[in-house]
Scaffold this active site. Sequence first.
Site, short mmCIF file in Angstrom:
data_model
loop_
_atom_site.label_atom_id
_atom_site.label_comp_id
_atom_site.label_asym_id
_atom_site.label_seq_id
_atom_site.Cartn_x
_atom_site.Cartn_y
_atom_site.Cartn_z
N HIS A 1 0.84 -1.19 0.00
CA HIS A 1 0.00 0.00 0.00
C HIS A 1 0.88 1.25 0.00
O HIS A 1 0.65 2.19 0.77
CB HIS A 1 -0.93 0.00 1.21
C1 FAD Z 1 0.23 -8.18 -4.71
C2 FAD Z 1 -0.63 -7.02 -4.35
C3 FAD Z 1 -1.83 -7.23 -3.68
C4 FAD Z 1 -2.64 -6.16 -3.35
N1 FAD Z 1 -3.85 -6.41 -2.80
C5 FAD Z 1 -4.70 -5.39 -2.60
C6 FAD Z 1 -6.03 -5.63 -2.16
O1 FAD Z 1 -6.44 -6.78 -2.01
N2 FAD Z 1 -6.83 -4.56 -1.95
C7 FAD Z 1 -6.41 -3.29 -2.14
O2 FAD Z 1 -7.19 -2.37 -1.92
N3 FAD Z 1 -5.17 -3.04 -2.56
C8 FAD Z 1 -4.32 -4.06 -2.82
N4 FAD Z 1 -3.08 -3.80 -3.31
C9 FAD Z 1 -2.73 -2.41 -3.60
C10 FAD Z 1 -3.50 -1.84 -4.78
O3 FAD Z 1 -3.77 -2.83 -5.72
C11 FAD Z 1 -2.72 -0.70 -5.41
O4 FAD Z 1 -2.42 0.27 -4.45
C12 FAD Z 1 -3.49 0.00 -6.52
O5 FAD Z 1 -3.99 -0.93 -7.47
C13 FAD Z 1 -2.57 0.98 -7.23
O6 FAD Z 1 -3.28 1.66 -8.22
P1 FAD Z 1 -2.62 2.84 -9.04
O7 FAD Z 1 -3.69 3.35 -9.93
O8 FAD Z 1 -1.98 3.80 -8.12
O9 FAD Z 1 -1.41 2.25 -9.87
P2 FAD Z 1 -1.07 0.84 -10.53
O10 FAD Z 1 -2.19 -0.11 -10.38
O11 FAD Z 1 0.24 0.43 -10.00
O12 FAD Z 1 -1.00 1.15 -12.07
C14 FAD Z 1 0.06 1.78 -12.70
C15 FAD Z 1 0.10 1.32 -14.14
O13 FAD Z 1 1.02 2.13 -14.86
C16 FAD Z 1 1.82 1.33 -15.69
N5 FAD Z 1 3.09 2.01 -15.90
C17 FAD Z 1 4.02 2.29 -14.97
N6 FAD Z 1 5.06 2.93 -15.52
C18 FAD Z 1 4.79 3.06 -16.84
C19 FAD Z 1 5.50 3.63 -17.93
N7 FAD Z 1 6.69 4.20 -17.75
N8 FAD Z 1 4.94 3.57 -19.16
C20 FAD Z 1 3.72 3.00 -19.33
N9 FAD Z 1 3.00 2.45 -18.31
C21 FAD Z 1 3.54 2.49 -17.10
C22 FAD Z 1 1.97 0.05 -14.90
O14 FAD Z 1 2.36 -1.02 -15.72
C23 FAD Z 1 0.58 -0.11 -14.30
O15 FAD Z 1 -0.27 -0.81 -15.15
C24 FAD Z 1 -2.23 -4.85 -3.65
C25 FAD Z 1 -1.03 -4.63 -4.29
C26 FAD Z 1 -0.24 -5.70 -4.67
C27 FAD Z 1 1.03 -5.43 -5.40
#
Ligand code: FAD
Length: 624
Positions: A559
Amino acid sequence: MHELCNWLLRFLILAAALVATSCAQSSQTQHLQQVLGIGLENLILSTLYNDAPRQNASYDFIIVGAGPAGCVLANRLSENPNWTVYLIEAGGVEGMFHQMPVLAAYLQGTHSNWGYKSTPQKRACFGMYNNECFLPRGKVLGGTSSINYMIYNRGNKRDFDRWAAAGNKGWSYAEVLPYFLKSEAANLAGLEDSPYHNRTGPLSVEDVQYRTPAVHAYLKGAQQAGHPRTDYNGESQIGASYVQANTLRGRRHSAYRAYIEPIRYQRKNLHIVTMTRVTRVLIDPVTKRATGVELMYRNKYYKVRARKEVILSAGAFNSPQLLMLSGVGPADNLKAIGVPIVKELPVGKLLYDHMCHFGPTFTVNTDRQLLNIAHLNSTVVKSFLLGNPTTMLSSIGGVEALTFFKVPSSKEPADMPDMEIITVAGSLAADQGTALKQGANFKDELYDKVYRPLQVSRQDHFSFLIMQFHPKSVGRMWLHNRNPFEWPRINPKYFRNEDDVQFMLEGIKEAIRITQTPAMQALGTRIHDIPLPGCEQHNFGTDDYWRCSIRTLSYTLHHQVATCRMGPESDPSTVVNAELKVHGIKHLRVVDTSIIPFPPTAHTNAASYMIGEKAADMIRGDWQ
Ligand SMILES: Cc1cc2nc3c(=O)[nH]c(=O)nc-3n(C[C@H](O)[C@H](O)[C@H](O)COP(=O)(O)OP(=O)(O)OC[C@H]3O[C@@H](n4cnc5c(N)ncnc54)[C@H](O)[C@@H]3O)c2cc1C
Ligand SMILES: *[C@@H]1O[C@H](CO)[C@@H](O)[C@H](O)[C@H]1NC(C)=O
Ligand SMILES: *[C@@H]1O[C@H](CO)[C@@H](O)[C@H](O)[C@H]1NC(C)=O
Ligand SMILES: *[C@@H]1O[C@H](CO)[C@@H](O)[C@H](O)[C@H]1NC(C)=O
Ligand SMILES: *[C@@H]1O[C@H](CO)[C@@H](O)[C@H](O)[C@H]1NC(C)=O
């Protein structure tokens, strides 16, 4: 045409999976993984999917990263047919495995994970090779929501009120709740009339339909121990509840499934490209205006222009990385790696995370009724593939219940929990040491001594993960060179502050107390008391034993937040303002979990959807 190809392909894959599972009688999941070749499936699907970049093409909005926030933005901004939107994702497209909730941990061993790890930790992660905790992150259309554990959890009312009190106008609980609701399609027994749930949004939130006897006993036991039953996304967080999951009829419902798939072939103004890496944001050094991005697609660099805005939704590690590669970051770090400074900001200087203790683990006297991958057979897999949402495959990686509670050391108000107990039907042994152990970098010697006996005996068992919401330990991340294809360095500094260990200790004691209730004792619940390697000098179960265990079985729930912290420009710890615009740079926003200013009283996925929905409204307000 594309749609047809996609369906044909999915049909072929389904057929292959059915054949594969009929042939295989043991270790089906590994076999499945080999037969389907998750990488290959990804590659084929994404080739079908891509709107390849054109040199110097321009769009109204460029969205970098297709995680929850990025997918929401792509959907909401392209609702306006006058706006063109380009969504750029580094990973591929989800396949069959992403849809099987029980296999969550396996996805960490695939191309859908960036594969980051922490620097060696001085006060934590002792059970991991080289004291390095693995920090998985989704790299696929859907981002981390496509590889996570699907727990749906918004946060405490006070979390958001504190964001607002820190100078972030518009982010109080009353102001963000409508955006949580806007995204939600709830199907939760007993909560049909709750004002805290919406049934008609895009993102499915449902009860997990596969439940083990352990979770029923646990919830009774928790009540006997004084924890009320609650809806942790409702009026009061405090108490125990079955987990609410982002699944739809027992299959993962990721940001991709919820926000992109339904509109993919309907909107001509939304272009999507996968397997494409953005390498920097193009910022005019004089006007300080973001004009587009540089990206790499099939080994070739392109520049794509944004007429209105560039939006970074690349997640808590990659959004700050991209800012720094573009000259927005701490002066010392940018100088050290030779990136000219466009704007000095504390990018990556703060990093909060939620550390857990993986355990304790308990054996029970049921037989083959708890989660174990060894119980998976082809009948079960077929049943799932044909749509049955009640098989073991719909368990969200074993997570069954959440309990929010306070510990004696708490300094928070009565309605603000400090800790969470996550009840999991299994342990590292439930997958025979094939996924969880590797995904978290646990040492073999630890597995062999503590968990292999459970693997061999196949005795039913479950575990608690004990999580602290508001740690005092604060980490940071930085770049060690200017190569966009290298990983950022991440040092979460877990358990640097001794107080955090005390909170964990009190949390563990409360979890053990719950197992001593009549409801839990009726299952013959007994603590699994093989001492950890490295902690044998302490008597099992003493406070010092647990302190050692806390630093050994350190297991993050991923997180990570605050690396592009939101706050007023006058606050020197912040990177974006309350409209998520990067301080001092025009036409550039960060929209993802990296803007969350404090460690939340929640898992972070739901917040990312909310942030995406709210940002879409703010952007509409600016440009319409
Ligand atoms: C194993 C695991 C289990 C989890 N379980 C839970 C859960 O059960 N419940 C919960 O609430 N949270 C959970 N979390 C946390 C939650 O999933 C994340 O905090 C949340 O999904 C993050 O969302 P985001 O939109 O910030 O970014 P992300 O979901 O990290 O998305 C970022 C995206 O940008 C892309 N990207 C990055 N850099 C580049 C680039 N340079 N060029 C092009 N694309 C790029 C990545 O590939 C990715 O697809 C978990 C996390 C993990 C890792
Ligand atoms: C690229 O696009 C920008 C703005 O859309 C334009 O000003 C510029 O001349 C273009 N450059 C090339 C080389 O086509
Ligand atoms: C799109 O543009 C047309 C023509 O300029 C305008 O009439 C319409 O209101 C616009 N639609 C939206 C949603 O802004
Ligand atoms: C429920 O979701 C739909 C679709 O996003 C939205 O139009 C509606 O306003 C939401 N209802 C509530 C009560 O927020
Ligand atoms: C497969 O597993 C299910 C559930 O555990 C069980 O009910 C069924 O008997 C098993 N079938 C075979 C063929 O082993």
